[in-house]
Every structure is written in C-alpha cells, then in structure tokens.
Design a protein around this motif. Sequence first.
Motif, PDB file in Angstrom:
ATOM      1  N   SER A 138       0.824  -1.216   0.000  1.00 59.00           N
ATOM      2  CA  SER A 138       0.000   0.000   0.000  1.00 59.00           C
ATOM      3  C   SER A 138       0.857   1.265   0.000  1.00 59.00           C
ATOM      4  CB  SER A 138      -0.932   0.012   1.210  1.00 59.00           C
ATOM      5  OG  SER A 138      -0.183   0.068   2.405  1.00 59.00           O
ATOM      6  N   ARG A 139       2.161   1.115   0.189  1.00 58.74           N
ATOM      7  CA  ARG A 139       3.055   2.278   0.096  1.00 58.74           C
ATOM      8  C   ARG A 139       3.620   2.443  -1.313  1.00 58.74           C
ATOM      9  NH1 ARG A 139       4.022   4.622   4.838  1.00 58.74           N
ATOM     10  NH2 ARG A 139       3.427   3.476   6.708  1.00 58.74           N
ATOM     11  N   ILE A 140       3.270   1.485  -2.188  1.00 56.72           N
ATOM     12  CA  ILE A 140       3.771   1.532  -3.563  1.00 56.72           C
ATOM     13  C   ILE A 140       2.628   1.702  -4.557  1.00 56.72           C
ATOM     14  CG2 ILE A 140       4.981   0.224  -5.351  1.00 56.72           C
ATOM     15  CD1 ILE A 140       6.556  -1.145  -3.071  1.00 56.72           C
TER      16      ILE A 140
ATOM     17  N   LEU B  53       3.095   6.731  -4.624  1.00 60.23           N
ATOM     18  CA  LEU B  53       1.639   6.879  -4.680  1.00 60.23           C
ATOM     19  C   LEU B  53       1.218   8.124  -5.447  1.00 60.23           C
ATOM     20  CD1 LEU B  53       0.732   5.731  -1.067  1.00 60.23           C
ATOM     21  CD2 LEU B  53       0.461   4.443  -3.191  1.00 60.23           C
TER      22      LEU B  53
ATOM     23  N   VAL C 148      11.004   1.069   1.504  1.00 64.65           N
ATOM     24  CA  VAL C 148       9.735   0.640   2.110  1.00 64.65           C
ATOM     25  C   VAL C 148      10.001  -0.373   3.220  1.00 64.65           C
ATOM     26  CG1 VAL C 148       7.491  -0.443   1.693  1.00 64.65           C
ATOM     27  CG2 VAL C 148       8.457   1.103  -0.010  1.00 64.65           C
TER      28      VAL C 148
ATOM     29  N   PHE D 120       1.658   8.168   5.307  1.00 66.14           N
ATOM     30  CA  PHE D 120       2.242   8.213   3.964  1.00 66.14           C
ATOM     31  C   PHE D 120       2.986   9.522   3.708  1.00 66.14           C
ATOM     32  CE2 PHE D 120      -0.661   4.873   1.761  1.00 66.14           C
ATOM     33  CZ  PHE D 120      -0.282   3.954   2.722  1.00 66.14           C
TER      34      PHE D 120
ATOM     35  N   GLU E 205       6.983   9.659   2.717  1.00 65.17           N
ATOM     36  CA  GLU E 205       7.496  10.203   1.459  1.00 65.17           C
ATOM     37  C   GLU E 205       8.662  11.154   1.681  1.00 65.17           C
ATOM     38  OE1 GLU E 205       4.124  12.006  -0.314  1.00 65.17           O
ATOM     39  OE2 GLU E 205       3.244  10.106  -0.957  1.00 65.17           O
TER      40      GLU E 205
END
Lengths: 251, 82
Positions: free
Chosen positions: A36-38, A85, B45, B61, B65
Amino acid sequence: MNDPASVSQPIASTGNDIVDLSATDPLRTCNPRFYSRIISSEEKTLYDQWGELTFDNYVWLLWSIKESVYKYTSRTDTGLIFAPLNIPVLQLTAPAGDGFYKSMVIYGSEILYSRSIITNRLIVTVVCNDENFDRTWWGFRSVEQTAYADQSASVRTFALGKLHSALSRADLRIEKTTAGYPILLDGIGRLDIPLSLAHHGHFVAYSYRLPSSAEEPLREGGQAVPASRSSILKLAVLFPNNSLYKKSAAN
Amino acid sequence: MDRRNILEELKKVLYPYTENKELLQNINDDTNLVKDLKINSANLVDIIIDAEAKYNIEIDFDSAEKIITVGNCIDAIAEKIK
C-alpha cells in the motif's frame, strides 16, 4: 570544460529501473502494509481486474515504472521526492507480440510511456515521452558481483560500451551531477544525450535517448557535434528490435 | 526516548540494508539513506515497515514520502512515539 552542474537543463530525458526478483521478498511484498506504500487502491483494483501476473510481480512492475518515471522527471525537477503513490499508472497492457508490458502515466504536465520486460529473474523498465520509443535505446545484463561499487562500475562500463559503439566515439565518459543523475561527456564537455542507469542485485541496466537529429547530437547549449552516417547505420544494426534486450540479459 | 536513543535503535533497522556496516557508526541527521549509505531505493519501504514494527507505530504516507535522510527517519518516529 563545462562544469556538469552548471549547464542548462536537458531538453529531453530518459528513465529506467531494474528489479532483481531474487532480492525481493514475495511474502512481504504481498503484505498490505508493504504494497500500500507503492500502489494505490485504484492500482490494486486494476490488478484484480487484470490478473496477468503474480501479485508480487505486479507490485514490483509498478515500482519499476514509478521509479523510472521519477528518474525521468527528476532530471528537470531536481527537488523532486520519490513518492510512488503520487505517480499513478493509468493504463497497463500485457505483451502483444513484442514482449513488452506497456503503461501510460500522466505525471505533472507530461504524458509518459513505459516498456517493461519481465522474466522469472527480473523486471526491467524504461520510460520516455514518445510512445514509439524511436530515439530511446536500452539494455540490461547480469553481473557476478553484487557489491554497490561493483554494480556501479559494471553499469557504467556496460553503458559506455554501447555508447562507444553507437556513436563511433571512444572519448566518452559518465559523471554524476550534484543532483545525482548521470550525464554523458566527451573531451570537451557535456553531451545532450540523457542517460539513466540502474542496478539491483545481479543485474544492471541503462537507457539513453538520442537527440531529434541523431546525425547531429547537440552539445548542451546547442553546439553541434557531427556524427557520421555510419554511426546511425550501426544503431540500426545494434538495435533492430527487442532481441537486443533479451540477448543482453543472457550476457 | 530522545533523538540520540532513536538514532541508536535506527541503526539496527538500517543494518540489514546497509552494505558497508561501518558507515552506520558515523551517521547523523544529514546522512542520506540512498546517496550516503548506498541503500537501494527498493529497500526504503522495508525500512519504514521495520521501523513501524520496532516501535509499534504507523508512519503516515506523507511522513514516509519525506524520509530521505536519517534525520527524516528520526523525525517520523519521534512524532509517533512522543
């Protein structure tokens, strides 16, 4: 000689990436906390409808596309942060005769296209803004040594070998800008041939893009560097179709 | 837990992804994970997931980032455990 960091931004770009699948963890990749982070929920839905690949390969395919887009774009926007994302893959098609997985990405004001090759050992991708990839050349190969310094040296040697042949020139070298992307130089200064390098595990890959007039590769700032017609013919021989890439993989 | 303690624990998270382990001895807020530690971007990640597991936190998120340096990592962790 031009200071590589001081010249104007290139007018075209290229971006590539390679994933050594043996260096990934399929179980972890399929964990929602990881993927879900990609990939976005929309891209997960795209997979559920598509179902062409194992899910872990799908995740790494999209990673590879997004990393390539980032490299393509960060050449002209050096402050860019890689945020997978924020790079939506809108369209993805399975190979239809030519062996390439293809995608389209709209990122910022650019419409970009990708081509990827997937084997049981790797995923390799190249991105450009020309759907036909007419002036973009790319290749990949396996390497014995996986230490960072060895990979870095191998990919430079690999790319320079191809560029020496393609341009019929022996005076080329690769440096890195302070922003972190590679550039191609000759004995006088920087050439307007965007170059992207990638390495992961047992594989290295390059991509580069020739100027619009391949017979007159332009130096940064517009100075013409004549290239013989024979070098163009060599390009056609060297890169007749995607068999090059498959051949490179077996090297 | 202060930033120095987080840094020491963060070294353990970074260890499996750092080829030259000696580099970890002298890292600071400005150390770039990719450029300085030569960590492959494909492992960023992994680092976030491992840090989340170690501290039983969830790094959002937006914060993830921005994780480019060791300092960014510490910021993201400190924000969640304070």
